[in-house]
Design a protein around this motif. Sequence first.
Motif, short mmCIF file in Angstrom:
data_model
loop_
_atom_site.label_atom_id
_atom_site.label_comp_id
_atom_site.label_asym_id
_atom_site.label_seq_id
_atom_site.Cartn_x
_atom_site.Cartn_y
_atom_site.Cartn_z
N SER B 55 0.83 -1.21 0.00
CA SER B 55 0.00 0.00 0.00
C SER B 55 0.86 1.25 0.00
O SER B 55 0.52 2.26 -0.64
N GLN B 92 -7.24 0.50 -0.41
CA GLN B 92 -7.40 -0.77 0.27
C GLN B 92 -8.30 -0.64 1.49
O GLN B 92 -9.43 -1.10 1.51
N ASP B 172 -5.83 -1.44 -4.94
CA ASP B 172 -5.18 -2.01 -3.77
C ASP B 172 -6.10 -3.06 -3.14
O ASP B 172 -7.06 -2.74 -2.45
N GLU B 173 -5.81 -4.30 -3.41
CA GLU B 173 -6.63 -5.44 -2.97
C GLU B 173 -8.12 -5.22 -3.27
O GLU B 173 -8.94 -5.20 -2.36
MG MG Z 1 -1.92 -2.92 1.99
#
Ligand code: MG
Lengths: 270, 261
Positions: B55, B92, B172-173
Amino acid sequence: MQEIINILQMPFIQRALIAGIVVGFLGSFYAAFVVQRRMSFLGDGLAHSAFGGIALGLLIGTEPMWIALPATVIVALAITWLKEKTELGSDTAIGIFFAVSMALGIIFLSLKKNYSVDAFTYLFGSILMVQAADLYASIILAVVTILISARYWHRWAYATFDTELAKSDRHNVRFDDYLLSVMIALTIVFSIKLVGIVLIAAYLVIPAAASRLISRTFYSMTVLSIIFGITASVAGLFLSVIFDLPSGAVIILTQAFIFFLALIYSRLRK
Amino acid sequence: MHVTLQRDLTDLSNSVEISSLTVQFGSHTALMDINLTIKSGEFISVIGPNGGGKSTLVRLILGLIQPNIGTIYVFGSKPSDLPSDAFGYVPQIKTADRSFPALPIELVASGLSATWPRKVKGELKEKALDALKTVGAEHLADRPLSRLSGGELQRIYLARSIVRNPKILILDEPATGFDSTAEMDLNKTIENIHKVSDTTIIMVTHDWESAFHHSDRVAVLNKNLICCDTPDSAFSEDALRVAFGHIGHTHEMLFGAKHHH
Ligand SMILES: [Mg+2]
Ligand SMILES: Nc1ncnc2c1ncn2[C@@H]1O[C@H](COP(=O)(O)OP(=O)(O)O)[C@@H](O)[C@H]1O
Protein backbone atom coordinates in the motif's frame (compact mmCIF):
# COMPACT_ATOMS: atom_id res chain seq x y z
CA MET A 1 -54.52 36.71 12.36
CA GLN A 2 -54.72 40.30 13.62
CA GLU A 3 -52.80 39.19 16.69
CA ILE A 4 -49.95 37.79 14.61
CA ILE A 5 -49.78 41.01 12.57
CA ASN A 6 -49.62 43.01 15.78
CA ILE A 7 -46.83 40.84 17.11
CA LEU A 8 -44.93 41.16 13.83
CA GLN A 9 -45.01 44.95 14.03
CA MET A 10 -43.04 45.07 17.25
CA PRO A 11 -39.40 45.93 16.47
CA PHE A 12 -37.98 43.59 19.11
CA ILE A 13 -39.95 40.74 17.55
CA GLN A 14 -38.67 41.64 14.11
CA ARG A 15 -35.09 41.59 15.37
CA ALA A 16 -35.72 38.31 17.16
CA LEU A 17 -37.13 36.80 13.98
CA ILE A 18 -34.13 37.85 11.92
CA ALA A 19 -31.80 36.54 14.63
CA GLY A 20 -33.67 33.24 14.72
CA ILE A 21 -33.48 32.83 10.96
CA VAL A 22 -29.79 33.76 10.75
CA VAL A 23 -28.71 31.58 13.68
CA GLY A 24 -31.03 28.82 12.49
CA PHE A 25 -29.36 28.90 9.08
CA LEU A 26 -25.78 29.04 10.41
CA GLY A 27 -26.23 26.43 13.11
CA SER A 28 -28.14 23.91 11.04
CA PHE A 29 -25.87 24.27 7.98
CA TYR A 30 -22.77 23.36 9.98
CA ALA A 31 -24.83 20.82 11.93
CA ALA A 32 -24.90 18.57 8.85
CA PHE A 33 -21.11 18.16 9.15
CA VAL A 34 -21.11 18.12 12.95
CA VAL A 35 -23.62 15.26 13.02
CA GLN A 36 -22.15 13.20 10.17
CA ARG A 37 -18.59 13.57 11.52
CA ARG A 38 -19.80 12.58 14.97
CA MET A 39 -18.68 15.85 16.47
CA SER A 40 -21.97 16.60 18.20
CA PHE A 41 -20.04 17.13 21.38
CA LEU A 42 -17.97 19.83 19.64
CA GLY A 43 -20.84 22.31 19.75
CA ASP A 44 -21.18 21.79 23.48
CA GLY A 45 -17.44 21.85 24.06
CA LEU A 46 -16.86 25.04 22.09
CA ALA A 47 -19.90 26.78 23.53
CA HIS A 48 -18.58 26.12 27.02
CA SER A 49 -15.11 27.28 26.01
CA ALA A 50 -16.78 30.49 24.92
CA PHE A 51 -18.36 30.61 28.37
CA GLY A 52 -14.86 30.60 29.94
CA GLY A 53 -13.90 33.50 27.67
CA ILE A 54 -17.05 35.42 28.47
CA ALA A 55 -16.49 34.96 32.19
CA LEU A 56 -12.97 36.35 31.88
CA GLY A 57 -14.31 39.30 29.89
CA LEU A 58 -16.94 40.01 32.57
CA LEU A 59 -14.26 39.79 35.26
CA ILE A 60 -11.87 42.29 33.71
CA GLY A 61 -14.73 44.46 32.51
CA THR A 62 -14.23 44.47 28.73
CA GLU A 63 -16.71 43.44 26.07
CA PRO A 64 -16.83 39.65 26.72
CA MET A 65 -16.91 38.86 22.99
CA TRP A 66 -13.38 40.18 22.51
CA ILE A 67 -12.12 37.47 24.85
CA ALA A 68 -14.59 34.74 23.88
CA LEU A 69 -13.89 35.05 20.14
CA PRO A 70 -10.15 34.27 20.16
CA ALA A 71 -10.53 31.81 23.06
CA THR A 72 -13.09 29.74 21.18
CA VAL A 73 -11.20 29.78 17.88
CA ILE A 74 -8.00 28.71 19.66
CA VAL A 75 -9.79 25.88 21.44
CA ALA A 76 -11.35 24.75 18.14
CA LEU A 77 -7.89 24.63 16.53
CA ALA A 78 -6.44 22.84 19.56
CA ILE A 79 -9.16 20.17 19.49
CA THR A 80 -8.61 19.58 15.77
CA TRP A 81 -4.86 19.41 16.34
CA LEU A 82 -5.16 16.95 19.24
CA LYS A 83 -7.41 14.74 17.14
CA GLU A 84 -4.98 14.80 14.23
CA LYS A 85 -1.74 14.31 16.17
CA THR A 86 -2.75 11.89 18.90
CA GLU A 87 -4.69 8.69 19.17
CA LEU A 88 -7.34 10.46 21.24
CA GLY A 89 -10.80 10.53 19.73
CA SER A 90 -12.36 13.95 19.22
CA ASP A 91 -14.85 13.28 22.03
CA THR A 92 -11.97 12.90 24.48
CA ALA A 93 -10.14 15.96 23.16
CA ILE A 94 -13.32 18.00 23.45
CA GLY A 95 -14.10 16.65 26.91
CA ILE A 96 -10.79 17.93 28.24
CA PHE A 97 -11.31 21.48 26.97
CA PHE A 98 -14.96 21.45 27.96
CA ALA A 99 -14.18 20.72 31.60
CA VAL A 100 -11.20 23.06 31.86
CA SER A 101 -13.02 26.00 30.25
CA MET A 102 -16.04 25.58 32.50
CA ALA A 103 -13.81 25.38 35.57
CA LEU A 104 -11.95 28.52 34.54
CA GLY A 105 -15.23 30.29 33.79
CA ILE A 106 -16.63 29.46 37.22
CA ILE A 107 -13.47 30.66 38.95
CA PHE A 108 -13.46 33.93 36.97
CA LEU A 109 -17.11 34.51 37.80
CA SER A 110 -16.63 33.74 41.48
CA LEU A 111 -13.97 36.47 41.63
CA LYS A 112 -16.54 39.00 40.46
CA LYS A 113 -19.50 40.07 42.56
CA ASN A 114 -23.02 40.06 41.10
CA TYR A 115 -22.01 37.71 38.35
CA SER A 116 -25.06 35.51 38.18
CA VAL A 117 -27.36 37.78 36.19
CA ASP A 118 -24.90 38.45 33.36
CA ALA A 119 -23.77 34.86 33.16
CA PHE A 120 -27.34 33.65 33.03
CA THR A 121 -27.96 35.83 29.97
CA TYR A 122 -25.10 34.19 28.15
CA LEU A 123 -26.10 30.68 29.10
CA PHE A 124 -29.70 30.93 27.99
CA GLY A 125 -29.57 33.95 25.71
CA SER A 126 -32.21 36.56 25.22
CA ILE A 127 -33.39 36.40 21.68
CA LEU A 128 -36.10 38.96 22.49
CA MET A 129 -33.49 41.53 23.52
CA VAL A 130 -31.19 41.30 20.53
CA GLN A 131 -28.87 44.25 19.86
CA ALA A 132 -28.56 45.48 16.28
CA ALA A 133 -24.73 45.28 16.32
CA ASP A 134 -24.77 41.61 17.36
CA LEU A 135 -27.27 40.93 14.62
CA TYR A 136 -25.06 42.52 11.95
CA ALA A 137 -22.09 40.40 13.00
CA SER A 138 -24.03 37.18 12.56
CA ILE A 139 -25.52 38.33 9.24
CA ILE A 140 -22.00 38.95 7.94
CA LEU A 141 -20.99 35.47 9.09
CA ALA A 142 -24.01 33.98 7.29
CA VAL A 143 -23.03 35.76 4.06
CA VAL A 144 -19.44 34.49 4.40
CA THR A 145 -20.80 30.98 4.99
CA ILE A 146 -22.91 31.14 1.84
CA LEU A 147 -19.92 32.35 -0.19
CA ILE A 148 -17.45 29.73 0.98
CA SER A 149 -19.98 26.90 0.91
CA ALA A 150 -20.14 27.20 -2.89
CA ARG A 151 -16.69 25.65 -2.85
CA TYR A 152 -16.26 24.05 0.54
CA TRP A 153 -19.52 22.17 0.90
CA HIS A 154 -18.24 19.75 -1.76
CA ARG A 155 -14.82 19.35 -0.18
CA TRP A 156 -16.08 18.98 3.37
CA ALA A 157 -18.66 16.45 2.20
CA TYR A 158 -16.04 14.49 0.24
CA ALA A 159 -13.65 14.27 3.20
CA THR A 160 -16.54 13.47 5.55
CA PHE A 161 -17.30 10.46 3.39
CA ASP A 162 -13.76 9.22 2.61
CA THR A 163 -10.60 11.13 3.50
CA GLU A 164 -8.38 8.84 1.42
CA LEU A 165 -10.35 9.61 -1.75
CA ALA A 166 -10.41 13.33 -0.96
CA LYS A 167 -6.63 13.29 -0.46
CA SER A 168 -6.08 11.33 -3.67
CA ASP A 169 -8.02 14.03 -5.52
CA ARG A 170 -5.54 16.58 -4.16
CA HIS A 171 -7.79 18.19 -1.59
CA ASN A 172 -5.95 19.68 1.34
CA VAL A 173 -7.98 17.75 3.90
CA ARG A 174 -6.01 19.11 6.87
CA PHE A 175 -6.62 22.73 5.94
CA ASP A 176 -10.28 22.02 5.19
CA ASP A 177 -10.76 20.40 8.61
CA TYR A 178 -9.23 23.37 10.40
CA LEU A 179 -11.35 25.78 8.38
CA LEU A 180 -14.51 23.87 9.26
CA SER A 181 -13.63 23.94 12.97
CA VAL A 182 -12.95 27.68 12.85
CA MET A 183 -16.24 28.38 11.05
CA ILE A 184 -18.13 26.36 13.66
CA ALA A 185 -16.31 28.24 16.45
CA LEU A 186 -17.25 31.60 14.87
CA THR A 187 -20.86 30.47 14.47
CA ILE A 188 -20.99 29.60 18.14
CA VAL A 189 -19.41 32.83 19.38
CA PHE A 190 -21.54 35.07 17.15
CA SER A 191 -24.69 33.19 18.12
CA ILE A 192 -24.15 33.14 21.88
CA LYS A 193 -24.97 36.81 22.31
CA LEU A 194 -28.19 36.26 20.34
CA VAL A 195 -29.51 32.95 21.54
CA GLY A 196 -27.27 31.70 24.35
CA ILE A 197 -24.98 28.74 24.83
CA VAL A 198 -27.66 26.13 25.32
CA LEU A 199 -29.65 27.02 22.21
CA ILE A 200 -26.70 27.23 19.80
CA ALA A 201 -25.52 23.81 20.95
CA ALA A 202 -29.00 22.48 20.11
CA TYR A 203 -28.96 24.07 16.63
CA LEU A 204 -25.67 22.32 15.93
CA VAL A 205 -27.20 18.90 16.48
CA ILE A 206 -30.98 18.49 16.39
CA PRO A 207 -32.00 19.81 12.91
CA ALA A 208 -29.32 17.74 11.16
CA ALA A 209 -30.09 14.66 13.24
CA ALA A 210 -33.72 14.97 12.12
CA SER A 211 -32.81 15.44 8.45
CA ARG A 212 -30.29 12.56 8.58
CA LEU A 213 -33.19 10.23 9.41
CA ILE A 214 -35.03 10.95 6.19
CA SER A 215 -32.29 11.87 3.67
CA ARG A 216 -30.83 9.59 1.02
CA THR A 217 -28.13 12.03 -0.05
CA PHE A 218 -25.87 14.38 1.88
CA TYR A 219 -27.08 17.33 -0.18
CA SER A 220 -30.69 16.78 0.83
CA MET A 221 -29.53 16.23 4.42
CA THR A 222 -27.89 19.68 4.35
CA VAL A 223 -30.86 21.45 2.75
CA LEU A 224 -33.44 19.80 5.01
CA SER A 225 -31.35 20.58 8.09
CA ILE A 226 -31.40 24.29 7.19
CA ILE A 227 -35.15 24.19 6.55
CA PHE A 228 -35.76 22.46 9.89
CA GLY A 229 -33.49 24.89 11.75
CA ILE A 230 -35.19 27.99 10.38
CA THR A 231 -38.67 26.53 10.80
CA ALA A 232 -37.96 25.73 14.44
CA SER A 233 -36.71 29.30 15.03
CA VAL A 234 -39.77 30.96 13.56
CA ALA A 235 -42.38 28.57 14.94
CA GLY A 236 -40.72 28.42 18.36
CA LEU A 237 -40.52 32.19 18.59
CA PHE A 238 -44.23 32.67 17.85
CA LEU A 239 -45.25 29.92 20.25
CA SER A 240 -43.12 31.43 23.01
CA VAL A 241 -44.67 34.89 22.53
CA ILE A 242 -48.22 33.56 22.33
CA PHE A 243 -47.89 31.36 25.42
CA ASP A 244 -45.49 33.71 27.20
CA LEU A 245 -42.79 31.08 27.73
CA PRO A 246 -38.95 31.37 27.53
CA SER A 247 -38.20 31.57 23.80
CA GLY A 248 -34.90 29.62 23.73
CA ALA A 249 -36.44 26.67 25.55
CA VAL A 250 -39.50 26.68 23.28
CA ILE A 251 -37.30 26.73 20.16
CA ILE A 252 -35.35 23.70 21.41
CA LEU A 253 -38.60 21.83 22.07
CA THR A 254 -39.82 22.75 18.59
CA GLN A 255 -36.60 21.27 17.15
CA ALA A 256 -37.18 18.14 19.21
CA PHE A 257 -40.74 17.96 17.91
CA ILE A 258 -39.48 18.12 14.31
CA PHE A 259 -36.98 15.37 15.15
CA PHE A 260 -39.82 13.28 16.53
CA LEU A 261 -41.90 13.78 13.36
CA ALA A 262 -38.89 12.81 11.21
CA LEU A 263 -38.40 9.70 13.31
CA ILE A 264 -42.02 8.63 12.84
CA TYR A 265 -41.85 9.38 9.11
CA SER A 266 -38.66 7.35 8.68
CA ARG A 267 -40.20 4.38 10.54
CA LEU A 268 -43.43 4.50 8.55
CA ARG A 269 -41.59 4.66 5.23
CA LYS A 270 -39.80 1.36 5.85
CA MET B 1 18.56 23.22 -14.46
CA HIS B 2 18.64 20.09 -12.37
CA VAL B 3 14.95 19.48 -12.96
CA THR B 4 15.21 19.79 -16.75
CA LEU B 5 18.06 17.34 -16.75
CA GLN B 6 15.96 14.85 -14.84
CA ARG B 7 13.16 15.27 -17.30
CA ASP B 8 15.41 14.75 -20.29
CA LEU B 9 16.48 11.45 -18.86
CA THR B 10 12.88 10.42 -18.41
CA ASP B 11 11.55 8.14 -21.08
CA LEU B 12 7.92 9.10 -21.65
CA SER B 13 6.98 5.60 -22.76
CA ASN B 14 7.48 4.75 -19.08
CA SER B 15 4.56 5.53 -16.82
CA VAL B 16 6.40 4.98 -13.54
CA GLU B 17 10.11 5.35 -12.82
CA ILE B 18 11.32 4.70 -9.30
CA SER B 19 15.00 4.82 -8.42
CA SER B 20 16.90 4.12 -5.19
CA LEU B 21 13.80 4.91 -3.24
CA THR B 22 13.36 4.51 0.52
CA VAL B 23 10.30 5.34 2.63
CA GLN B 24 10.41 5.55 6.40
CA PHE B 25 7.68 6.12 8.97
CA GLY B 26 9.56 7.40 11.99
CA SER B 27 12.24 4.82 12.64
CA HIS B 28 10.40 2.12 10.68
CA THR B 29 11.51 1.50 7.10
CA ALA B 30 8.54 0.51 4.96
CA LEU B 31 10.29 0.47 1.58
CA MET B 32 14.03 0.01 1.10
CA ASP B 33 16.08 0.98 -1.94
CA ILE B 34 13.43 0.28 -4.56
CA ASN B 35 14.19 0.46 -8.28
CA LEU B 36 11.26 -0.13 -10.59
CA THR B 37 10.24 0.97 -14.05
CA ILE B 38 6.76 0.36 -15.38
CA LYS B 39 6.00 0.87 -19.05
CA SER B 40 2.88 2.59 -20.33
CA GLY B 41 0.05 0.11 -20.75
CA GLU B 42 1.66 -2.57 -18.61
CA PHE B 43 -0.38 -4.63 -16.16
CA ILE B 44 1.61 -5.21 -12.98
CA SER B 45 0.45 -7.32 -10.07
CA VAL B 46 2.03 -6.62 -6.69
CA ILE B 47 2.21 -9.45 -4.18
CA GLY B 48 3.91 -9.78 -0.81
CA PRO B 49 3.21 -10.45 2.85
CA ASN B 50 1.10 -8.17 5.04
CA GLY B 51 3.07 -5.10 6.04
CA GLY B 52 5.41 -5.65 3.09
CA GLY B 53 4.91 -2.09 1.84
CA LYS B 54 2.43 -2.73 -0.99
CA SER B 55 0.00 0.00 0.00
CA THR B 56 2.89 2.32 0.74
CA LEU B 57 4.17 1.76 -2.81
CA VAL B 58 0.85 2.60 -4.45
CA ARG B 59 0.25 5.64 -2.22
CA LEU B 60 3.70 6.83 -3.24
CA ILE B 61 2.80 6.50 -6.92
CA LEU B 62 -0.39 8.47 -6.25
CA GLY B 63 1.63 11.27 -4.65
CA LEU B 64 -0.01 10.77 -1.24
CA ILE B 65 3.34 10.23 0.47
CA GLN B 66 6.82 11.46 -0.38
CA PRO B 67 10.00 9.33 -0.40
CA ASN B 68 12.68 9.98 2.20
CA ILE B 69 15.42 9.01 -0.22
CA GLY B 70 15.39 8.51 -3.98
CA THR B 71 13.11 9.71 -6.75
CA ILE B 72 9.81 8.76 -8.31
CA TYR B 73 8.44 10.04 -11.60
CA VAL B 74 5.06 9.29 -13.10
CA PHE B 75 4.88 10.22 -16.79
CA GLY B 76 7.99 12.25 -16.20
CA SER B 77 6.54 14.38 -13.38
CA LYS B 78 6.52 14.29 -9.63
CA PRO B 79 3.31 12.36 -8.82
CA SER B 80 1.83 15.19 -6.75
CA ASP B 81 2.27 17.57 -9.71
CA LEU B 82 0.04 15.44 -11.94
CA PRO B 83 -3.68 16.21 -12.11
CA SER B 84 -5.58 13.74 -9.95
CA ASP B 85 -7.71 12.53 -12.86
CA ALA B 86 -4.63 10.84 -14.35
CA PHE B 87 -5.14 8.25 -11.62
CA GLY B 88 -7.97 5.85 -10.98
CA TYR B 89 -7.68 4.56 -7.43
CA VAL B 90 -9.39 1.90 -5.39
CA PRO B 91 -7.97 2.28 -1.86
CA GLN B 92 -7.40 -0.77 0.27
CA ILE B 93 -8.55 0.08 3.73
CA LYS B 94 -11.79 1.86 3.31
CA THR B 95 -11.62 5.01 5.36
CA ALA B 96 -15.18 5.54 4.15
CA ASP B 97 -17.93 6.45 6.60
CA ARG B 98 -20.43 3.70 5.86
CA SER B 99 -23.26 5.66 7.45
CA PHE B 100 -22.76 8.65 5.12
CA PRO B 101 -26.05 9.35 3.34
CA ALA B 102 -25.14 8.74 -0.29
CA LEU B 103 -26.06 6.75 -3.36
CA PRO B 104 -23.64 4.65 -5.45
CA ILE B 105 -24.30 6.88 -8.46
CA GLU B 106 -22.95 9.84 -6.44
CA LEU B 107 -19.82 7.96 -5.43
CA VAL B 108 -19.15 7.08 -9.06
CA ALA B 109 -19.84 10.66 -10.16
CA SER B 110 -17.28 11.87 -7.60
CA GLY B 111 -14.72 10.15 -9.82
CA LEU B 112 -15.61 12.63 -12.57
CA SER B 113 -16.02 15.79 -10.51
CA ALA B 114 -13.05 14.98 -8.22
CA THR B 115 -15.12 16.33 -5.35
CA TRP B 116 -18.49 15.44 -3.79
CA PRO B 117 -21.32 16.21 -6.24
CA ARG B 118 -24.45 18.11 -5.23
CA LYS B 119 -26.80 16.53 -7.76
CA VAL B 120 -26.00 13.85 -10.30
CA LYS B 121 -27.78 14.50 -13.58
CA GLY B 122 -27.30 14.86 -17.33
CA GLU B 123 -23.98 13.79 -18.80
CA LEU B 124 -22.48 13.16 -15.37
CA LYS B 125 -25.24 10.68 -14.63
CA GLU B 126 -24.97 8.92 -17.99
CA LYS B 127 -21.24 8.40 -17.63
CA ALA B 128 -21.62 7.19 -14.06
CA LEU B 129 -24.30 4.70 -15.11
CA ASP B 130 -22.06 3.45 -17.93
CA ALA B 131 -19.24 2.80 -15.46
CA LEU B 132 -21.64 0.97 -13.14
CA LYS B 133 -22.72 -1.15 -16.10
CA THR B 134 -19.10 -2.02 -16.87
CA VAL B 135 -18.65 -3.51 -13.42
CA GLY B 136 -22.09 -5.15 -13.47
CA ALA B 137 -23.57 -2.97 -10.75
CA GLU B 138 -26.14 -0.83 -12.55
CA HIS B 139 -28.88 -2.38 -10.43
CA LEU B 140 -27.22 -0.85 -7.36
CA ALA B 141 -27.22 2.74 -8.67
CA ASP B 142 -29.92 4.01 -6.31
CA ARG B 143 -29.47 1.79 -3.29
CA PRO B 144 -28.12 3.68 -0.24
CA LEU B 145 -24.41 2.97 0.33
CA SER B 146 -25.15 1.94 3.91
CA ARG B 147 -27.16 -1.04 2.63
CA LEU B 148 -24.44 -2.44 0.34
CA SER B 149 -22.33 -5.43 1.27
CA GLY B 150 -18.56 -5.04 1.38
CA GLY B 151 -18.15 -6.65 -2.03
CA GLU B 152 -20.88 -4.50 -3.58
CA LEU B 153 -19.29 -1.34 -2.21
CA GLN B 154 -15.96 -2.48 -3.60
CA ARG B 155 -17.52 -2.74 -7.06
CA ILE B 156 -18.82 0.82 -6.78
CA TYR B 157 -15.29 1.96 -5.93
CA LEU B 158 -14.05 0.11 -8.99
CA ALA B 159 -16.64 1.84 -11.18
CA ARG B 160 -15.57 5.15 -9.64
CA SER B 161 -11.93 4.48 -10.50
CA ILE B 162 -12.55 3.69 -14.17
CA VAL B 163 -15.18 6.34 -14.89
CA ARG B 164 -12.52 8.98 -15.46
CA ASN B 165 -10.58 6.92 -18.02
CA PRO B 166 -7.38 7.16 -16.01
CA LYS B 167 -3.89 6.85 -17.47
CA ILE B 168 -2.96 4.71 -14.48
CA LEU B 169 -5.37 2.45 -12.66
CA ILE B 170 -4.27 1.59 -9.13
CA LEU B 171 -6.15 -1.16 -7.33
CA ASP B 172 -5.18 -2.01 -3.77
CA GLU B 173 -6.63 -5.44 -2.97
CA PRO B 174 -9.83 -4.75 -4.93
CA ALA B 175 -11.20 -8.27 -4.44
CA THR B 176 -11.55 -7.91 -0.67
CA GLY B 177 -15.01 -9.10 0.29
CA PHE B 178 -15.70 -10.68 -3.11
CA ASP B 179 -17.12 -14.14 -3.59
CA SER B 180 -15.51 -16.25 -6.30
CA THR B 181 -17.98 -15.22 -9.03
CA ALA B 182 -17.40 -11.56 -8.24
CA GLU B 183 -13.68 -12.19 -8.35
CA MET B 184 -13.92 -13.72 -11.80
CA ASP B 185 -16.03 -10.76 -12.95
CA LEU B 186 -13.39 -8.42 -11.55
CA ASN B 187 -10.61 -10.23 -13.39
CA LYS B 188 -12.60 -10.11 -16.60
CA THR B 189 -13.31 -6.40 -16.22
CA ILE B 190 -9.65 -5.58 -15.59
CA GLU B 191 -8.48 -7.88 -18.35
CA ASN B 192 -10.81 -6.08 -20.70
CA ILE B 193 -9.56 -2.64 -19.70
CA HIS B 194 -6.05 -3.95 -20.25
CA LYS B 195 -6.93 -5.15 -23.73
CA VAL B 196 -8.90 -2.23 -25.10
CA SER B 197 -7.06 0.72 -23.51
CA ASP B 198 -3.48 1.80 -22.96
CA THR B 199 -4.15 2.29 -19.27
CA THR B 200 -1.31 1.20 -17.00
CA ILE B 201 -2.68 -1.14 -14.34
CA ILE B 202 -1.09 -1.71 -10.96
CA MET B 203 -2.97 -4.18 -8.81
CA VAL B 204 -2.08 -5.29 -5.29
CA THR B 205 -3.53 -8.73 -4.76
CA HIS B 206 -3.41 -11.85 -2.65
CA ASP B 207 -4.88 -13.85 -5.50
CA TRP B 208 -1.77 -15.48 -6.98
CA GLU B 209 -3.74 -17.34 -9.54
CA SER B 210 -5.12 -14.23 -11.20
CA ALA B 211 -1.76 -12.48 -10.83
CA PHE B 212 -0.16 -15.40 -12.61
CA HIS B 213 -2.66 -15.62 -15.43
CA HIS B 214 -3.57 -12.01 -16.14
CA SER B 215 -0.64 -9.68 -15.49
CA ASP B 216 2.35 -8.88 -17.69
CA ARG B 217 4.71 -8.79 -14.73
CA VAL B 218 4.51 -9.62 -11.05
CA ALA B 219 6.29 -7.51 -8.43
CA VAL B 220 7.19 -9.38 -5.23
CA LEU B 221 7.56 -6.92 -2.39
CA ASN B 222 8.70 -7.36 1.18
CA LYS B 223 10.24 -4.04 2.16
CA ASN B 224 12.73 -4.69 -0.64
CA LEU B 225 11.56 -5.27 -4.17
CA ILE B 226 12.55 -8.91 -4.50
CA CYS B 227 11.76 -9.05 -8.17
CA CYS B 228 9.49 -7.63 -10.83
CA ASP B 229 9.45 -10.11 -13.62
CA THR B 230 7.27 -12.26 -15.84
CA PRO B 231 4.80 -14.39 -13.87
CA ASP B 232 6.84 -17.51 -14.58
CA SER B 233 10.04 -16.10 -13.08
CA ALA B 234 8.33 -14.17 -10.28
CA PHE B 235 6.56 -17.28 -9.08
CA SER B 236 9.85 -19.10 -8.78
CA GLU B 237 10.60 -20.79 -5.52
CA ASP B 238 13.53 -18.51 -4.79
CA ALA B 239 11.61 -15.25 -5.07
CA LEU B 240 8.75 -16.53 -2.98
CA ARG B 241 11.07 -17.98 -0.36
CA VAL B 242 12.75 -14.61 0.08
CA ALA B 243 9.41 -12.81 0.28
CA PHE B 244 7.41 -15.16 2.44
CA GLY B 245 10.06 -17.21 4.24
CA HIS B 246 8.35 -20.56 4.67
CA ILE B 247 8.54 -22.45 1.39
CA GLY B 248 6.30 -25.39 2.31
CA HIS B 249 3.13 -23.32 2.29
CA THR B 250 4.14 -21.09 -0.63
CA HIS B 251 4.92 -24.12 -2.72
CA GLU B 252 1.33 -25.27 -2.51
CA MET B 253 0.02 -21.84 -3.47
CA LEU B 254 2.54 -21.69 -6.29
CA PHE B 255 1.46 -25.06 -7.53
CA GLY B 256 -2.15 -23.90 -7.45
CA ALA B 257 -1.36 -20.73 -9.40
CA LYS B 258 0.59 -22.39 -12.14
CA HIS B 259 -1.44 -25.46 -12.85
CA HIS B 260 -4.95 -24.84 -11.75
CA HIS B 261 -6.90 -23.14 -14.50
MG1 MG C 1 -1.92 -2.92 1.99
N1 LIG D 1 1.10 6.26 7.75
C1 LIG D 1 1.87 5.34 8.35
N2 LIG D 1 2.49 5.62 9.53
C2 LIG D 1 3.29 4.72 10.12
N3 LIG D 1 3.54 3.50 9.64
C3 LIG D 1 2.95 3.13 8.49
C4 LIG D 1 2.09 4.03 7.79
N4 LIG D 1 1.64 3.41 6.67
C5 LIG D 1 2.20 2.19 6.68
N5 LIG D 1 3.00 2.01 7.77
C6 LIG D 1 3.79 0.82 8.08
O1 LIG D 1 4.56 0.50 6.95
C7 LIG D 1 4.58 -0.90 6.72
C8 LIG D 1 4.03 -1.22 5.35
O2 LIG D 1 2.64 -0.97 5.35
P1 LIG D 1 1.73 -1.21 4.08
O3 LIG D 1 2.34 -0.51 2.93
O4 LIG D 1 0.35 -0.83 4.45
O5 LIG D 1 1.84 -2.79 3.89
P2 LIG D 1 0.96 -3.78 2.98
O6 LIG D 1 0.01 -2.95 2.16
O7 LIG D 1 1.94 -4.52 2.16
O8 LIG D 1 0.24 -4.69 3.92
C9 LIG D 1 3.78 -1.53 7.84
O9 LIG D 1 4.67 -1.98 8.83
C10 LIG D 1 2.92 -0.40 8.35
O10 LIG D 1 2.66 -0.56 9.73
